[in-house]
Motif scaffolding. Structure first.
Motif, PDB file in Angstrom:
ATOM      1  N   PRO A   6      20.413  39.976  -1.978  1.00  0.00           N
ATOM      2  CA  PRO A   6      19.676  38.766  -2.382  1.00  0.00           C
ATOM      3  C   PRO A   6      18.494  39.093  -3.306  1.00  0.00           C
ATOM      4  CG  PRO A   6      20.112  38.743  -0.027  1.00  0.00           C
ATOM      5  CD  PRO A   6      20.515  40.101  -0.516  1.00  0.00           C
ATOM      6  N   LEU A   7      18.015  40.331  -3.256  1.00  0.00           N
ATOM      7  CA  LEU A   7      16.839  40.699  -4.043  1.00  0.00           C
ATOM      8  C   LEU A   7      17.159  40.841  -5.529  1.00  0.00           C
ATOM      9  CD1 LEU A   7      15.428  43.399  -1.581  1.00  0.00           C
ATOM     10  CD2 LEU A   7      14.865  40.972  -1.707  1.00  0.00           C
ATOM     11  N   GLU A   8      18.444  40.946  -5.874  1.00  0.00           N
ATOM     12  CA  GLU A   8      18.827  41.086  -7.288  1.00  0.00           C
ATOM     13  C   GLU A   8      19.178  39.750  -7.944  1.00  0.00           C
ATOM     14  OE1 GLU A   8      20.686  43.924  -5.470  1.00  0.00           O
ATOM     15  OE2 GLU A   8      18.745  44.836  -5.868  1.00  0.00           O
ATOM     16  N   SER A   9      19.094  38.686  -7.186  1.00  0.00           N
ATOM     17  CA  SER A   9      19.497  37.382  -7.685  1.00  0.00           C
ATOM     18  C   SER A   9      18.494  36.872  -8.732  1.00  0.00           C
ATOM     19  CB  SER A   9      19.539  36.444  -6.477  1.00  0.00           C
ATOM     20  OG  SER A   9      20.062  35.237  -6.844  1.00  0.00           O
ATOM     21  N   ILE A  10      18.999  36.399  -9.879  1.00  0.00           N
ATOM     22  CA  ILE A  10      18.089  35.881 -10.908  1.00  0.00           C
ATOM     23  C   ILE A  10      18.296  34.373 -11.074  1.00  0.00           C
ATOM     24  CG2 ILE A  10      17.921  38.100 -12.103  1.00  0.00           C
ATOM     25  CD1 ILE A  10      19.908  37.083 -14.153  1.00  0.00           C
ATOM     26  N   PHE A  11      17.307  33.692 -11.638  1.00  0.00           N
ATOM     27  CA  PHE A  11      17.308  32.229 -11.818  1.00  0.00           C
ATOM     28  C   PHE A  11      17.414  31.467 -10.505  1.00  0.00           C
ATOM     29  CE2 PHE A  11      19.140  33.756 -15.898  1.00  0.00           C
ATOM     30  CZ  PHE A  11      18.010  33.495 -16.658  1.00  0.00           C
ATOM     31  N   GLU A  12      16.970  32.103  -9.420  1.00  0.00           N
ATOM     32  CA  GLU A  12      17.018  31.457  -8.103  1.00  0.00           C
ATOM     33  C   GLU A  12      16.305  30.114  -8.080  1.00  0.00           C
ATOM     34  OE1 GLU A  12      17.200  34.237  -4.163  1.00  0.00           O
ATOM     35  OE2 GLU A  12      15.448  34.350  -5.440  1.00  0.00           O
ATOM     36  N   ARG A  13      15.217  30.048  -8.865  1.00  0.00           N
ATOM     37  CA  ARG A  13      14.415  28.807  -8.871  1.00  0.00           C
ATOM     38  C   ARG A  13      15.223  27.623  -9.390  1.00  0.00           C
ATOM     39  NH1 ARG A  13      13.587  32.296 -12.542  1.00  0.00           N
ATOM     40  NH2 ARG A  13      13.618  31.825 -14.751  1.00  0.00           N
ATOM     41  N   GLU A  14      16.377  27.883 -10.046  1.00  0.00           N
ATOM     42  CA  GLU A  14      17.175  26.792 -10.598  1.00  0.00           C
ATOM     43  C   GLU A  14      18.370  26.433  -9.720  1.00  0.00           C
ATOM     44  OE1 GLU A  14      18.039  27.742 -14.696  1.00  0.00           O
ATOM     45  OE2 GLU A  14      15.947  28.203 -15.075  1.00  0.00           O
ATOM     46  N   PHE A  15      18.621  27.219  -8.684  1.00  0.00           N
ATOM     47  CA  PHE A  15      19.834  27.018  -7.883  1.00  0.00           C
ATOM     48  C   PHE A  15      19.866  25.643  -7.228  1.00  0.00           C
ATOM     49  CE2 PHE A  15      20.600  31.839  -6.993  1.00  0.00           C
ATOM     50  CZ  PHE A  15      20.901  32.014  -8.326  1.00  0.00           C
ATOM     51  N   ASP A  16      18.710  25.205  -6.743  1.00  0.00           N
ATOM     52  CA  ASP A  16      18.666  23.921  -6.054  1.00  0.00           C
ATOM     53  C   ASP A  16      19.077  22.794  -7.019  1.00  0.00           C
ATOM     54  OD1 ASP A  16      18.146  22.550  -3.673  1.00  0.00           O
ATOM     55  OD2 ASP A  16      16.295  21.762  -4.552  1.00  0.00           O
ATOM     56  N   ALA A  17      18.494  22.823  -8.219  1.00  0.00           N
ATOM     57  CA  ALA A  17      18.814  21.784  -9.216  1.00  0.00           C
ATOM     58  C   ALA A  17      20.290  21.861  -9.616  1.00  0.00           C
ATOM     59  CB  ALA A  17      17.921  21.947 -10.438  1.00  0.00           C
ATOM     60  N   TRP A  18      20.812  23.061  -9.771  1.00  0.00           N
ATOM     61  CA  TRP A  18      22.230  23.194 -10.143  1.00  0.00           C
ATOM     62  C   TRP A  18      23.126  22.615  -9.039  1.00  0.00           C
ATOM     63  CZ3 TRP A  18      22.462  29.025 -12.049  1.00  0.00           C
ATOM     64  CH2 TRP A  18      21.693  29.145 -13.211  1.00  0.00           C
ATOM     65  N   SER A  19      22.776  22.915  -7.786  1.00  0.00           N
ATOM     66  CA  SER A  19      23.600  22.418  -6.669  1.00  0.00           C
ATOM     67  C   SER A  19      23.590  20.908  -6.592  1.00  0.00           C
ATOM     68  CB  SER A  19      23.069  22.938  -5.333  1.00  0.00           C
ATOM     69  OG  SER A  19      23.014  24.310  -5.337  1.00  0.00           O
ATOM     70  N   LYS A  20      22.479  20.311  -7.024  1.00  0.00           N
ATOM     71  CA  LYS A  20      22.357  18.849  -6.907  1.00  0.00           C
ATOM     72  C   LYS A  20      22.901  18.102  -8.126  1.00  0.00           C
ATOM     73  CE  LYS A  20      18.572  18.915  -3.670  1.00  0.00           C
ATOM     74  NZ  LYS A  20      17.141  19.200  -3.555  1.00  0.00           N
ATOM     75  N   MET A  21      23.348  18.820  -9.127  1.00  0.00           N
ATOM     76  CA  MET A  21      23.943  18.136 -10.278  1.00  0.00           C
ATOM     77  C   MET A  21      25.215  17.429  -9.814  1.00  0.00           C
ATOM     78  SD  MET A  21      23.497  21.138 -13.126  1.00  0.00           S
ATOM     79  CE  MET A  21      24.980  20.739 -14.020  1.00  0.00           C
TER      80      MET A  21
END
Ligand code: FES
Length: 278
Positions: A151-166
């Motif tokens: 999980p520590l190598e994951s990038i753009f995590e801050r956008e995952f929530d918005a992507w999931s809600k599209m």
């Protein structure tokens, strides 16, 4: 940009730390005319240069929807990338490009889109996600499968929530393993683990894959077993590049130059080529 050799002075307008060794840089050409004339297709790349140090190629990680800047995500692995990692907001670097062909954006219209990516492969297809988000009605279902080592190598995590809600979108995440003490609520296993839960079906869909070569190999083979055809799978081969303009021959793959004819290839065009590896 007309001259492929020309490097243009560029200012860092923002730096976001993605992981311990990977940052996303927002860049803007100092010359406003150059900035206005800079356009690109998702999947194309730029060359960043430092006189006396060297140069390297990087995917463009954003669209140009703000009209004023673009982003690239860079992992610190060598001399040039270490130099870039020293940069702060307001510092300068030199950029040329864009190079390469990019993802098949026109063909995606009306289709279901499957993006499978691993590690720092995500920046290349990230602008596709933005484009779909901003023009949601033009595309079918969007499914994103993303895998990293931990999980520590994951990038753009801050956008995952918005992507999931599209609307009509599914994001699935996996990691190879979870270190002690790290919280993780998603899958564990290599990215192909996620294919069992995939909702995208081969009919009327296009698959785009970007990541380490071995990951792309196993992903393509798995998708073919599930009924996808060679013609509907696209891969970004970001390897073996030096000059970026079909001059050095370093990136040759059969009859192609990855820098000029790629980095995105339809699988049916490269399958079986010597040294293809996928
Ligand atoms: S990188 Fe030099 S020919 Fe492609």
């Amino acid at each position: 940009m007309k001259d492929p050799y020309e490097r243009y002075k560029t200012e860092v307008t923002d730096v976001v730390e993605e992981t311990s060794n990977t940052n996303t840089y927002t860049l803007r050409f100092v010359d406003k005319k150059i900035q206005r004339g800079f356009s690109f297709i998702p999947g194309q790349f730029i060359i960043i240069s430092f006189p006396g140090i060297g140069e390297a190629m990087f995917s463009i990680a954003s669209t140009m929807s703000d009209g004023e800047s673009f982003q690239t995500t860079i992992r610190k692995v060598g001399r040039v990338t270490s130099k870039i990692h020293e940069l702060k907001k307001g510092d300068n670097l030199w950029v040329s490009g864009p190079y390469g062909n990019g993802w098949p954006m026109e063909q995606l219209q009306g289709k279901d889109i499957l993006i499978i990516t691993g590690g720092v492969g995500l920046p290349s297809p990230r602008p596709i996600i933005t484009q779909v988000e901003e023009n949601r009605g033009d595309y079918g279902f969007l499914e994103i499968l993303y895998g990293t080592k931990t999980p520590l190598e994951s990038i753009f995590e801050r956008e995952f929530d918005a992507w999931s809600k599209m609307p009509r979108t599914k994001l699935s995440l996996t990691v190879d393993f979870v270190p002690n003490g790290v919280k993780w609520e998603h899958s564990v296993g290599v990215v192909t683990t996620l294919l069992d839960e995939m909702v995208t079906r081969p009919r009327n869909s296009i698959g785009m894959i970007c990541g380490p070569e071995v990951m792309m190999h196993f992903t393509v083979q798995d998708l073919l077993r599930r009924g996808f055809h060679d013609e509907q799978l696209y891969l970004s081969l970001e390897r073996r590049m030096r000059c970026g303009i079909a001059q050095c021959g370093h990136c040759q793959l059969g009859p192609y130059f990855v820098c000029k004819d790629g980095p995105v290839f339809k699988y049916s065009d490269i399958r079986g080529l010597p040294d293809c590896g996928i």
